[in-house]
Design a protein around this motif. Structure first.
Motif, PDB file in Angstrom:
ATOM      1  N   ARG A 127      16.332  10.438  65.854  1.00 13.61           N
ATOM      2  CA  ARG A 127      16.295   9.137  65.161  1.00 13.61           C
ATOM      3  C   ARG A 127      16.378   9.337  63.644  1.00 13.61           C
ATOM      4  O   ARG A 127      17.096   8.613  62.946  1.00 13.61           O
ATOM      5  CB  ARG A 127      15.008   8.395  65.530  1.00 13.61           C
ATOM      6  N   ARG A 128      15.673  10.328  63.133  1.00 12.30           N
ATOM      7  CA  ARG A 128      15.701  10.593  61.697  1.00 12.30           C
ATOM      8  C   ARG A 128      17.073  11.070  61.239  1.00 12.30           C
ATOM      9  O   ARG A 128      17.517  10.743  60.123  1.00 12.30           O
ATOM     10  CB  ARG A 128      14.631  11.639  61.360  1.00 12.30           C
ATOM     11  N   SER A 129      17.743  11.840  62.068  1.00 14.58           N
ATOM     12  CA  SER A 129      19.085  12.297  61.694  1.00 14.58           C
ATOM     13  C   SER A 129      20.050  11.119  61.605  1.00 14.58           C
ATOM     14  O   SER A 129      20.937  11.099  60.744  1.00 14.58           O
ATOM     15  CB  SER A 129      19.588  13.339  62.700  1.00 14.58           C
ATOM     16  N   PHE A 130      19.884  10.132  62.479  1.00 19.77           N
ATOM     17  CA  PHE A 130      20.722   8.935  62.387  1.00 19.77           C
ATOM     18  C   PHE A 130      20.410   8.148  61.112  1.00 19.77           C
ATOM     19  O   PHE A 130      21.309   7.561  60.509  1.00 19.77           O
ATOM     20  CB  PHE A 130      20.521   8.046  63.620  1.00 19.77           C
ATOM     21  N   ALA A 171       5.077  17.585  56.502  1.00 23.44           N
ATOM     22  CA  ALA A 171       4.539  16.271  56.172  1.00 23.44           C
ATOM     23  C   ALA A 171       4.143  15.582  57.474  1.00 23.44           C
ATOM     24  O   ALA A 171       4.979  15.358  58.350  1.00 23.44           O
ATOM     25  CB  ALA A 171       5.583  15.446  55.415  1.00 23.44           C
ATOM     26  N   CYS A 172       2.877  15.248  57.609  1.00 26.59           N
ATOM     27  CA  CYS A 172       2.336  14.818  58.896  1.00 26.59           C
ATOM     28  C   CYS A 172       2.859  13.440  59.313  1.00 26.59           C
ATOM     29  O   CYS A 172       2.877  12.495  58.514  1.00 26.59           O
ATOM     30  CB  CYS A 172       0.816  14.781  58.831  1.00 26.59           C
ATOM     31  N   GLY A 173       3.273  13.337  60.556  1.00 20.87           N
ATOM     32  CA  GLY A 173       3.625  12.063  61.162  1.00 20.87           C
ATOM     33  C   GLY A 173       4.675  11.289  60.393  1.00 20.87           C
ATOM     34  O   GLY A 173       5.765  11.790  60.090  1.00 20.87           O
ATOM     35  N   PHE A 174       4.335  10.037  60.077  1.00 25.87           N
ATOM     36  CA  PHE A 174       5.281   9.138  59.408  1.00 25.87           C
ATOM     37  C   PHE A 174       5.499   9.498  57.938  1.00 25.87           C
ATOM     38  O   PHE A 174       6.359   8.896  57.292  1.00 25.87           O
ATOM     39  CB  PHE A 174       4.791   7.692  59.513  1.00 25.87           C
ATOM     40  N   LEU A 175       4.750  10.464  57.400  1.00 25.87           N
ATOM     41  CA  LEU A 175       5.019  10.903  56.033  1.00 25.87           C
ATOM     42  C   LEU A 175       6.409  11.528  55.925  1.00 25.87           C
ATOM     43  O   LEU A 175       7.065  11.421  54.886  1.00 25.87           O
ATOM     44  CB  LEU A 175       3.954  11.905  55.584  1.00 25.87           C
ATOM     45  N   TYR A 197       4.006  14.725  65.647  1.00 28.65           N
ATOM     46  CA  TYR A 197       5.005  13.750  66.084  1.00 28.65           C
ATOM     47  C   TYR A 197       4.421  12.526  66.794  1.00 28.65           C
ATOM     48  O   TYR A 197       5.173  11.687  67.264  1.00 28.65           O
ATOM     49  CB  TYR A 197       5.996  14.421  67.036  1.00 28.65           C
ATOM     50  N   THR A 198       3.111  12.424  66.873  1.00 29.97           N
ATOM     51  CA  THR A 198       2.516  11.308  67.607  1.00 29.97           C
ATOM     52  C   THR A 198       2.945   9.967  67.023  1.00 29.97           C
ATOM     53  O   THR A 198       2.726   9.694  65.843  1.00 29.97           O
ATOM     54  CB  THR A 198       0.986  11.420  67.574  1.00 29.97           C
ATOM     55  N   GLY A 199       3.566   9.145  67.854  1.00 34.68           N
ATOM     56  CA  GLY A 199       3.977   7.807  67.450  1.00 34.68           C
ATOM     57  C   GLY A 199       5.253   7.733  66.645  1.00 34.68           C
ATOM     58  O   GLY A 199       5.677   6.639  66.274  1.00 34.68           O
ATOM     59  N   THR A 200       5.911   8.858  66.371  1.00 37.00           N
ATOM     60  CA  THR A 200       7.098   8.844  65.518  1.00 37.00           C
ATOM     61  C   THR A 200       8.383   8.569  66.288  1.00 37.00           C
ATOM     62  O   THR A 200       9.440   8.427  65.675  1.00 37.00           O
ATOM     63  CB  THR A 200       7.242  10.192  64.793  1.00 37.00           C
ATOM     64  N   SER A 201       8.304   8.494  67.617  1.00 40.82           N
ATOM     65  CA  SER A 201       9.517   8.282  68.416  1.00 40.82           C
ATOM     66  C   SER A 201       9.526   6.914  69.091  1.00 40.82           C
ATOM     67  O   SER A 201      10.228   6.715  70.075  1.00 40.82           O
ATOM     68  CB  SER A 201       9.636   9.379  69.488  1.00 40.82           C
ATOM     69  N   VAL A 260       9.321  14.163  72.856  1.00 39.01           N
ATOM     70  CA  VAL A 260       9.015  13.267  71.743  1.00 39.01           C
ATOM     71  C   VAL A 260       9.527  13.826  70.424  1.00 39.01           C
ATOM     72  O   VAL A 260      10.077  13.096  69.596  1.00 39.01           O
ATOM     73  CB  VAL A 260       7.494  13.012  71.677  1.00 39.01           C
ATOM     74  N   SER A 261       9.356  15.128  70.210  1.00 36.02           N
ATOM     75  CA  SER A 261       9.739  15.707  68.923  1.00 36.02           C
ATOM     76  C   SER A 261      11.235  15.611  68.683  1.00 36.02           C
ATOM     77  O   SER A 261      11.684  15.201  67.594  1.00 36.02           O
ATOM     78  CB  SER A 261       9.277  17.162  68.841  1.00 36.02           C
ATOM     79  N   TRP A 262      12.034  15.974  69.689  1.00 38.13           N
ATOM     80  CA  TRP A 262      13.487  15.876  69.528  1.00 38.13           C
ATOM     81  C   TRP A 262      13.911  14.420  69.385  1.00 38.13           C
ATOM     82  O   TRP A 262      14.815  14.097  68.596  1.00 38.13           O
ATOM     83  CB  TRP A 262      14.202  16.511  70.710  1.00 38.13           C
ATOM     84  N   ALA A 263      13.286  13.523  70.138  1.00 40.36           N
ATOM     85  CA  ALA A 263      13.647  12.104  70.036  1.00 40.36           C
ATOM     86  C   ALA A 263      13.395  11.586  68.628  1.00 40.36           C
ATOM     87  O   ALA A 263      14.225  10.857  68.052  1.00 40.36           O
ATOM     88  CB  ALA A 263      12.856  11.291  71.064  1.00 40.36           C
TER      89      ALA A 263
END
Length: 410
Positions: free
Chosen positions: A376-379, A325-329, A352-356, A369-372
């Protein structure tokens, strides 16, 4: 002369006190209590025999071995609390960024010569297996054979588990049938869906079983007060052709699994793949539906239905999945799963652009960026009552191979 002797005696006492103080501090620093004469182990370790008279320690016999074993045990306990906080290695729960294939197809990494001398070649990257499954079988000299449908599922559902169809057998038949019929799907997408299902099914259905145990209520001697209590709803968000979600229905013929595919538009390839699946797994026909809507509209419909209910119903046995699911989806998928209190959530992010943007700069700088973004999503999952973890599919399929896994906890 007497004055010098008294000073020498004073200095000697001072040095003795310093040695005693240093020995005591080093002993407490090691978290090892000093030898206690009342302790039978320590008491037996000091010997007055002729062998140990010079040193005061009996270096032979079982007593010395007991003392050494006790010392090693204490040292081991100290090492457990050291600063070795690295990732687990060689452990069943270790994180593997490129695990081995578990499905019927094993993609090989491209030869170095293709990577160096042919940037336009189809083998220019590990994620560039954009070729039809039929052609992949022919290029790799794999056997193409017509598959017979699995019939009599209802009759064999009551059989012993050893006599029932396994998901491995079903997946092999599906992939071979797709290749034989030249299904309109790339080998990359087939491997992606198959490996995603294999690596998430145990946790997703395990979370459902935990919910089933908690929600069983005995009414007039019966455990189930609703015949639909055992229905497992799978929501495949941003589904595309929907192969990933349909595999959840195809590989679980003995469970009441209902799959809803959600996307803005139903692509033509979906119906073709569904028809091919039905030829092998007839039970898929009544278990898969496609809903053309946004995630916001689907979530709003669920909230509206809850408001119309007179009583607050117990959350359904729901699994929410999404592949790339792309980006913020991806964030919307996680929010949807948390809002409907899904038993399990599995999402493989992409773009991942802009998701962190909400993560600390130091995390992005150190981990990327991807891990960051995924941390955040895991939290987010943890804050909403989920046990958050990560899984992966082989990197030969795609470099964006990390899966966010959430299992609901009370």
């Amino acid at each position: 002369m007497l004055f010098l002797r008294s000073d020498f005696f004073t200095l000697s006492l001072l040095f003795v006190n310093i040695h005693i103080l240093l020995f005591t501090r080093s002993t407490f620093a090691l978290n090892l209590p000093p030898l206690d004469p009342t302790n039978p182990i320590h008491n037996k370790s000091w010997s007055t025999s002729s062998e140990g008279a010079a040193t005061g320690i009996n270096r032979s016999g079982d007593d010395h071995d007991v003392v050494q074993a006790d010392y090693k045990r204490r040292r081991k306990n100290i090492q457990k609390h050291s600063s070795n906080f690295q990732a687990k290695q060689n452990h069943p729960t270790s994180y593997d960024d490129s695990p081995a294939f578990k499905g019927p197809i094993i993609l090989q990494r491209p030869p170095p010569r293709y990577q160096e001398h042919s940037s336009s070649s189809s083998f220019s990257s590990t994620s560039d297996f954009h070729t039809r499954l039929n052609r992949y079988y022919n290029d790799n000299k794999l056997k193409l054979s017509e598959q017979k449908p699995f019939n009599g599922i209802a009759a064999t559902a009551a059989a012993r588990p050893s006599q029932q169809l396994s998901s491995t057998t079903i997946l092999q038949a599906i992939v071979d049938h797709f290749a034989y019929c030249d299904a309109p799907v790339d080998v990359k997408e087939v491997c992606e869906s198959v490996e995603f299902y294999i690596r998430t099914k145990k946790r997703m259905f395990g979370a459902v079983k935990q919910k089933q145990k908690q929600s069983k209520i005995k009414v007039t001697g019966e455990q189930k007060n609703n015949p639909n209590d055992d229905t497992i709803h799978v929501l495949d968000c941003c589904a595309g052709h929907g192969l990933t979600g349909m595999l959840f229905a195809a590989c679980n013929p003995y469970s009441n699994v209902q799959v809803t595919l959600i996307d803005l538009v139903e692509p033509p390839s979906h119906q073709i793949l569904k028809d091919l699946l039905i030829q092998i797994c007839p039970w898929v026909k009544e278990r898969v539906t496609f809903s053309c809507m946004t995630l916001e509209h689907y979530s709003a419909d669920i909230q509206r239905k809850k408001m119309e209910e007179e009583d607050d119903p117990d959350p359904l046995l729901t699994i929410v999945i999404a592949t790339h699911a792309c980006g913020f989806l991806t964030d919307q998928v996680l929010e949807l799963g948390a809002n409907i209190k899904a038993c399990g959530i599995a999402a493989m992010p992409c773009c991942y652009t802009g998701t962190s943007k909400d993560t600390p700069y130091g995390v992005k700088r150190a981990l990327g960026v991807s891990w960051a973004a995924d941390i955040r999503r895991s939290f987010f999952l943890t804050e909403n009552g989920y046990h958050a973890d990560f899984a992966t599919i082989p990197s030969e399929i795609t470099p964006m191979n990390r899966i966010l896994v959430g299992e609901r906890r009370n």
